[in-house]
Design a protein around this motif. Structure first.
Motif, PDB file in Angstrom:
ATOM      1  N   ASN A   1       0.827  -1.207   0.000  1.00 28.56           N
ATOM      2  CA  ASN A   1       0.000   0.000   0.000  1.00 28.56           C
ATOM      3  C   ASN A   1       0.859   1.253   0.000  1.00 28.56           C
ATOM      4  O   ASN A   1       0.546   2.244  -0.657  1.00 28.56           O
ATOM      5  CB  ASN A   1      -0.908   0.018   1.233  1.00 28.56           C
ATOM      6  CG  ASN A   1      -2.147  -0.824   1.054  1.00 28.56           C
ATOM      7  OD1 ASN A   1      -2.581  -1.067  -0.068  1.00 28.56           O
ATOM      8  ND2 ASN A   1      -2.723  -1.288   2.149  1.00 28.56           N
ATOM      9  N   GLY A   2       1.959   1.214   0.775  1.00 27.91           N
ATOM     10  CA  GLY A   2       2.843   2.383   0.843  1.00 27.91           C
ATOM     11  C   GLY A   2       3.479   2.699  -0.494  1.00 27.91           C
ATOM     12  O   GLY A   2       3.549   3.865  -0.899  1.00 27.91           O
ATOM     13  N   ILE A   3       3.943   1.661  -1.194  1.00 27.51           N
ATOM     14  CA  ILE A   3       4.511   1.858  -2.532  1.00 27.51           C
ATOM     15  C   ILE A   3       3.456   2.448  -3.466  1.00 27.51           C
ATOM     16  O   ILE A   3       3.723   3.379  -4.232  1.00 27.51           O
ATOM     17  CB  ILE A   3       5.040   0.530  -3.088  1.00 27.51           C
ATOM     18  CG1 ILE A   3       6.199  -0.002  -2.216  1.00 27.51           C
ATOM     19  CG2 ILE A   3       5.504   0.690  -4.536  1.00 27.51           C
ATOM     20  CD1 ILE A   3       6.569  -1.441  -2.498  1.00 27.51           C
ATOM     21  N   SER A   4       2.242   1.903  -3.386  1.00 25.29           N
ATOM     22  CA  SER A   4       1.155   2.372  -4.251  1.00 25.29           C
ATOM     23  C   SER A   4       0.788   3.823  -3.948  1.00 25.29           C
ATOM     24  O   SER A   4       0.552   4.619  -4.854  1.00 25.29           O
ATOM     25  CB  SER A   4      -0.069   1.472  -4.068  1.00 25.29           C
ATOM     26  OG  SER A   4       0.242   0.135  -4.396  1.00 25.29           O
ATOM     27  N   GLN A   5       0.742   4.164  -2.661  1.00 26.26           N
ATOM     28  CA  GLN A   5       0.425   5.547  -2.299  1.00 26.26           C
ATOM     29  C   GLN A   5       1.514   6.507  -2.741  1.00 26.26           C
ATOM     30  O   GLN A   5       1.239   7.665  -3.059  1.00 26.26           O
ATOM     31  CB  GLN A   5       0.205   5.649  -0.791  1.00 26.26           C
ATOM     32  CG  GLN A   5      -1.106   5.050  -0.325  1.00 26.26           C
ATOM     33  CD  GLN A   5      -1.365   5.259   1.150  1.00 26.26           C
ATOM     34  OE1 GLN A   5      -0.739   6.083   1.802  1.00 26.26           O
ATOM     35  NE2 GLN A   5      -2.291   4.482   1.691  1.00 26.26           N
ATOM     36  N   GLY A   6       2.765   6.029  -2.768  1.00 25.81           N
ATOM     37  CA  GLY A   6       3.844   6.875  -3.277  1.00 25.81           C
ATOM     38  C   GLY A   6       3.696   7.154  -4.759  1.00 25.81           C
ATOM     39  O   GLY A   6       4.043   8.240  -5.249  1.00 25.81           O
ATOM     40  N   ALA A   7       3.168   6.169  -5.505  1.00 24.33           N
ATOM     41  CA  ALA A   7       2.980   6.347  -6.944  1.00 24.33           C
ATOM     42  C   ALA A   7       1.743   7.177  -7.274  1.00 24.33           C
ATOM     43  O   ALA A   7       1.697   7.828  -8.334  1.00 24.33           O
ATOM     44  CB  ALA A   7       2.878   4.982  -7.618  1.00 24.33           C
ATOM     45  N   GLN A   8       0.748   7.158  -6.409  1.00 29.96           N
ATOM     46  CA  GLN A   8      -0.528   7.794  -6.728  1.00 29.96           C
ATOM     47  C   GLN A   8      -0.428   9.293  -7.010  1.00 29.96           C
ATOM     48  O   GLN A   8      -0.993   9.767  -8.006  1.00 29.96           O
ATOM     49  CB  GLN A   8      -1.528   7.537  -5.596  1.00 29.96           C
ATOM     50  CG  GLN A   8      -2.928   8.062  -5.899  1.00 29.96           C
ATOM     51  CD  GLN A   8      -3.937   7.586  -4.877  1.00 29.96           C
ATOM     52  OE1 GLN A   8      -4.191   6.400  -4.745  1.00 29.96           O
ATOM     53  NE2 GLN A   8      -4.506   8.524  -4.140  1.00 29.96           N
ATOM     54  N   PRO A   9       0.293  10.095  -6.188  1.00 37.94           N
ATOM     55  CA  PRO A   9       0.398  11.526  -6.518  1.00 37.94           C
ATOM     56  C   PRO A   9       1.063  11.787  -7.863  1.00 37.94           C
ATOM     57  O   PRO A   9       0.715  12.743  -8.564  1.00 37.94           O
ATOM     58  CB  PRO A   9       1.230  12.104  -5.369  1.00 37.94           C
ATOM     59  CG  PRO A   9       1.210  11.099  -4.297  1.00 37.94           C
ATOM     60  CD  PRO A   9       0.952   9.773  -4.925  1.00 37.94           C
ATOM     61  N   ILE A  10       2.033  10.941  -8.223  1.00 35.57           N
ATOM     62  CA  ILE A  10       2.713  11.113  -9.508  1.00 35.57           C
ATOM     63  C   ILE A  10       1.716  10.928 -10.649  1.00 35.57           C
ATOM     64  O   ILE A  10       1.646  11.747 -11.584  1.00 35.57           O
ATOM     65  CB  ILE A  10       3.867  10.103  -9.656  1.00 35.57           C
ATOM     66  CG1 ILE A  10       4.844  10.215  -8.487  1.00 35.57           C
ATOM     67  CG2 ILE A  10       4.592  10.321 -10.989  1.00 35.57           C
ATOM     68  CD1 ILE A  10       5.915   9.128  -8.483  1.00 35.57           C
ATOM     69  N   MET A  11       0.928   9.850 -10.563  1.00 34.84           N
ATOM     70  CA  MET A  11      -0.033   9.580 -11.631  1.00 34.84           C
ATOM     71  C   MET A  11      -1.169  10.601 -11.641  1.00 34.84           C
ATOM     72  O   MET A  11      -1.583  11.063 -12.702  1.00 34.84           O
ATOM     73  CB  MET A  11      -0.576   8.156 -11.479  1.00 34.84           C
ATOM     74  CG  MET A  11       0.468   7.089 -11.783  1.00 34.84           C
ATOM     75  SD  MET A  11      -0.187   5.399 -11.920  1.00 34.84           S
ATOM     76  CE  MET A  11      -0.437   5.008 -10.211  1.00 34.84           C
ATOM     77  N   SER A  12      -1.677  10.970 -10.465  1.00 35.53           N
ATOM     78  CA  SER A  12      -2.771  11.942 -10.402  1.00 35.53           C
ATOM     79  C   SER A  12      -2.335  13.305 -10.946  1.00 35.53           C
ATOM     80  O   SER A  12      -3.046  13.935 -11.738  1.00 35.53           O
ATOM     81  CB  SER A  12      -3.257  12.106  -8.958  1.00 35.53           C
ATOM     82  OG  SER A  12      -3.880  10.934  -8.491  1.00 35.53           O
ATOM     83  N   TYR A  13      -1.153  13.753 -10.528  1.00 32.22           N
ATOM     84  CA  TYR A  13      -0.661  15.054 -10.972  1.00 32.22           C
ATOM     85  C   TYR A  13      -0.477  15.081 -12.487  1.00 32.22           C
ATOM     86  O   TYR A  13      -0.940  15.997 -13.178  1.00 32.22           O
ATOM     87  CB  TYR A  13       0.659  15.385 -10.270  1.00 32.22           C
ATOM     88  CG  TYR A  13       1.227  16.720 -10.684  1.00 32.22           C
ATOM     89  CD1 TYR A  13       0.918  17.870  -9.975  1.00 32.22           C
ATOM     90  CD2 TYR A  13       2.057  16.837 -11.791  1.00 32.22           C
ATOM     91  CE1 TYR A  13       1.423  19.101 -10.352  1.00 32.22           C
ATOM     92  CE2 TYR A  13       2.564  18.060 -12.191  1.00 32.22           C
ATOM     93  CZ  TYR A  13       2.244  19.188 -11.461  1.00 32.22           C
ATOM     94  OH  TYR A  13       2.736  20.408 -11.856  1.00 32.22           O
ATOM     95  N   ASN A  14       0.199  14.067 -13.033  1.00 30.82           N
ATOM     96  CA  ASN A  14       0.486  14.055 -14.462  1.00 30.82           C
ATOM     97  C   ASN A  14      -0.761  13.778 -15.294  1.00 30.82           C
ATOM     98  O   ASN A  14      -0.851  14.222 -16.442  1.00 30.82           O
ATOM     99  CB  ASN A  14       1.584  13.035 -14.764  1.00 30.82           C
ATOM    100  CG  ASN A  14       2.949  13.527 -14.321  1.00 30.82           C
ATOM    101  OD1 ASN A  14       3.553  14.385 -14.962  1.00 30.82           O
ATOM    102  ND2 ASN A  14       3.432  13.008 -13.210  1.00 30.82           N
ATOM    103  N   TYR A  15      -1.729  13.066 -14.715  1.00 30.95           N
ATOM    104  CA  TYR A  15      -3.011  12.889 -15.403  1.00 30.95           C
ATOM    105  C   TYR A  15      -3.738  14.221 -15.492  1.00 30.95           C
ATOM    106  O   TYR A  15      -4.304  14.556 -16.533  1.00 30.95           O
ATOM    107  CB  TYR A  15      -3.860  11.867 -14.651  1.00 30.95           C
ATOM    108  CG  TYR A  15      -5.140  11.496 -15.361  1.00 30.95           C
ATOM    109  CD1 TYR A  15      -5.120  10.739 -16.533  1.00 30.95           C
ATOM    110  CD2 TYR A  15      -6.382  11.891 -14.856  1.00 30.95           C
ATOM    111  CE1 TYR A  15      -6.298  10.392 -17.185  1.00 30.95           C
ATOM    112  CE2 TYR A  15      -7.555  11.542 -15.498  1.00 30.95           C
ATOM    113  CZ  TYR A  15      -7.510  10.797 -16.661  1.00 30.95           C
ATOM    114  OH  TYR A  15      -8.678  10.451 -17.296  1.00 30.95           O
ATOM    115  N   GLY A  16      -3.697  15.004 -14.381  1.00 27.49           N
ATOM    116  CA  GLY A  16      -4.293  16.331 -14.407  1.00 27.49           C
ATOM    117  C   GLY A  16      -3.592  17.257 -15.387  1.00 27.49           C
ATOM    118  O   GLY A  16      -4.213  18.111 -16.018  1.00 27.49           O
ATOM    119  N   ALA A  17      -2.264  17.078 -15.525  1.00 30.03           N
ATOM    120  CA  ALA A  17      -1.482  17.879 -16.468  1.00 30.03           C
ATOM    121  C   ALA A  17      -1.512  17.298 -17.883  1.00 30.03           C
ATOM    122  O   ALA A  17      -0.855  17.834 -18.785  1.00 30.03           O
ATOM    123  CB  ALA A  17      -0.041  17.971 -15.985  1.00 30.03           C
TER     124      ALA A  17
END
Length: 464
Positions: A305-321
Motif C-alpha cells: 500500500n505504501g509503494i502504491s500511495q507513493g505512486a498515486q500523486p505522480i499519476m494523479s498530478y500528471n493525469y491532471g497535467a
C-alpha cells in the motif's frame, strides 16, 4: 498583469512541475514511495505490536490475543471511514494541484476534515453503546469476551485521533511531502512501542494498557498532522472557511472514497466471516490462528500500500497535467515493484511459517496450527501485487466506478462466499483457509485484464 490568485496558482504549478512533472520516474517514485512504505509499515506497528505484547502475557496470552483479535473488525471499520474521507479526497486535491488550482485543493481538504470529525463522533457513539453484542456477533466466545470489551472500550475513546491521523495524512503525501507524512506516523508508532510494555507489564494493565498506549500515540500523530496542515510549510492549508460542507465536493469525495472504504471495510466483513466460521467449525484456537495470520497479512499488505500511495500523486498530478506518458511509465514501474514484493513474501511465508508464528505466541498448539494453515492461506498472495498496481492507477485517474467494482470483487464477490461455502462442501475447517488464495488469484487476474483492456482509452498514446 496577473492577479494575486492567478500568480499564486502559476507559481505553485511551476514548483510542483519541478518534482511530480519532470523528475525521472524511478527517482521520483523512490523519493515518494520509500517514505510512504515506511509510514505504512510504521502504522502497522500500532496493531501488530499490541498483539505481539498481548500474545506474550504470561498464562493468559493466547486467550487475550484471541479476544483482541475479535475487536479487529471494529478497528478496520474506523480506519475504513478515515480512508473514505481522506483517501477519497487526497487524489482530487492532487489533480487540482496539477491543474494549478490551490484554492480548489484547499476546499477539498476542508470538506474532508469536516467529514472526518462527523464520522468520528458517530462511530464512537454507535460502537460504545452496542460493543458487547457486536463483539459476540464478530466471533467472540464467553472465554474471550472480557478481553475484547476491555480493549475496545478504551480504544473507542481515541476514534477521533485515528480518523484525523490517518485521514489527513493522505493530504501531506498528496502534495509530495512523503517524508513528512512518514514522520507523522513514526512519532506515534515509536511512542506506542515505548508505552505498550510500560502499560501492559509494568503497570499491570494488560489489554487495557495496550489500548491506552495506542490512543495516546494516535493523539500525538493527529496533533502533528494538524499542525503541519495549518502551517506555512504545507502547500495547501486547513482554513475554517473551507470546512463548511459543499454538496458537490462531498459528493466527489464520496464517489472516489467509496472504493478505499470498501477495500478496508470489507476486510472487516471478511474478519467477521472468517472468525465466526472458524469459531463454529474449529473453536477459539482457530480464531487465534486467524488473528496471527491477519496480522501477518497486514505486515505484507501495508508496504505494498505504501509503494502504491507513493505512486498515486505522480499519476494523479500528471493525469491532471495531461502528461499520459509519465502516467504509463509510473504504472509499469509500480507493477514490477508490487509483484516483486508479493512474490518474495509469498515464498517466505509458505516456506517458513513457524518464524512469524513464534512472534505472537509461546503456546505450542497455536504455533503448530499456524504452521499447518499458513502455507494454504498465503498460497495466492503472490498475485496481489498486480491487483494493487491496477487498483491504485484507477484511483489515481479518478475512475470511481471501476475502483468500486474492483474493491468489491476480491472480498465481497469472491472471498466471503467461498469462506462460507467451502467448509460446508469439504466438511473441514481448512476450507475457510483455502478460500483466500482462490480469491486472491481470480481477483488479481481479473483486475489486470480489465486495466489492460481500458488502458488505451484512459491513457492515449499521444498527449493532446
Amino acid at each position: 498583469m496577473l492577479c494575486k490568485k492567478d500568480k499564486g496558482a502559476r507559481d505553485l504549478k511551476q514548483n510542483s512541475d519541478e518534482a511530480l512533472g519532470t523528475l525521472p520516474i524511478g527517482r521520483l517514485l523512490a523519493k515518494l514511495a520509500v517514505p510512504s512504505m515506511a509510514a505504512q509499515l510504521i502504522n502497522m506497528l500500532y496493531n501488530v505490536v499490541d498483539r505481539i505484547y498481548i500474545g506474550n502475557i504470561p498464562d493468559i496470552g493466547a486467550m487475550a490475543l484471541t479476544g483482541v483479535g475479535v475487536t479487529f473488525p471494529i478497528l478496520l471499520l474506523v480506519s475504513a471511514f478515515a480512508a473514505f474521507s481522506g483517501m477519497g479526497a487526497a487524489p482530487l486535491a492532487s489533480i487540482q494541484l496539477g491543474a494549478g488550482d490551490r484554492p480548489g485543493a484547499e476546499r477539498i481538504l476542508g470538506n474532508s476534515l469536516t467529514m472526518l470529525l462527523v464520522t468520528a463522533a458517530v462511530l464512537t457513539a454507535v460502537f460504545s453503546i452496542w460493543k458487547e453484542p457486536i463483539l459476540y456477533a464478530f466471533g467472540a466466545s464467553d472465554n474471550v469476551i472480557g478481553y475484547a470489551v476491555d480493549y475496545i472500550s478504551i480504544y473507542l475513546l481515541g476514534t477521533v485521533f485515528v480518523q484525523l491521523a490517518l485521514g489527513l495524512n493522505a493530504f501531506i503525501s498528496a502534495q509530495g511531502n512523503a517524508a513528512t507524512a512518514m514522520l507523522s506516523v513514526l512519532i506515534g508508532a515509536v511512542l506506542n512501542i515505548v508505552l505498550d510494555p510500560i502499560f501492559i507489564f509494568v503497570l499491570g494493565m494488560g489489554v487495557r494498557g495496550a489500548a491506552l498506549a495506542t490512543i495516546l500515540s494516535q493523539a500525538v500523530s493527529a496533533l502533528w498532522v494538524l499542525s503541519f496542515l495549518c502551517s506555512k510549510r504545507s502547500v495547501i492549508r486547513i482554513r475554517l472557511a473551507n470546512m463548511k460542507p459543499c454538496g458537490r465536493i462531498v459528493g466527489r469525495i464520496a464517489s472516489l472514497g467509496v472504493a478505499p472504504f470498501i477495500m478496508q471495510s470489507t476486510e472487516s466483513l471478511v474478519n467477521i466471516t472468517l472468525n465466526t466460521g472458524l469459531q463454529r467449525f474449529g473453536g477459539d484456537l482457530y480464531v487465534g490462528s486467524m488473528t496471527i495470520m491477519q496480522s501477518i497479512m497486514q505486515m505484507l499488505v501495508m508496504p505494498v500500500n505504501g509503494i502504491s500511495q507513493g505512486a498515486q500523486p505522480i499519476m494523479s498530478y500528471n493525469y491532471g497535467a495531461k502528461n499520459y506518458a509519465r502516467v504509463r511509465e509510473t504504472f509499469r514501474l509500480l507493477l514490477k515493484i508490487t509483484m516483486g514484493v508479493t512474490v518474495v513474501c509469498c515464498l517466505l511465508l509458505v516456506l517458513f511459517p513457524g518464524v512469524p508464528a513464534r512472534l505472537f505466541t509461546q503456546e505450542q498448539a497455536l504455533i503448530d496450527l499456524v504452521v499447518k494453515t499458513m502455507p494454504i492461506f498465503f498460497a495466492g498472495i503472490w498475485a496481489f501485487g498486480a491487483q494493487m498496481a491496477c487498483q491504485t492507477t484507477f484511483m489515481a485517474l479518478g475512475q470511481a466506478k471501476t475502483s468500486l467494482f474492483l474493491a468489491l470483487l476480491r472480498k465481497i464477490i469472491l472471498l466471503i462466499p467461498l469462506a462460507i461455502i467451502l467448509p460446508r462442501i469439504t466438511g473441514s475447517v481448512l476450507g475457510i483457509y483455502v478460500a483466500e488464495p482462490i480469491a486472491d488469484i481470480v481477483a488479481s487476474c481479473t483486475t489486470l485484464t480489465l486495466f489492460l483492456a481500458r488502458r488505451k482509452k484512459l491513457l492515449p498514446t499521444e498527449n493532446p
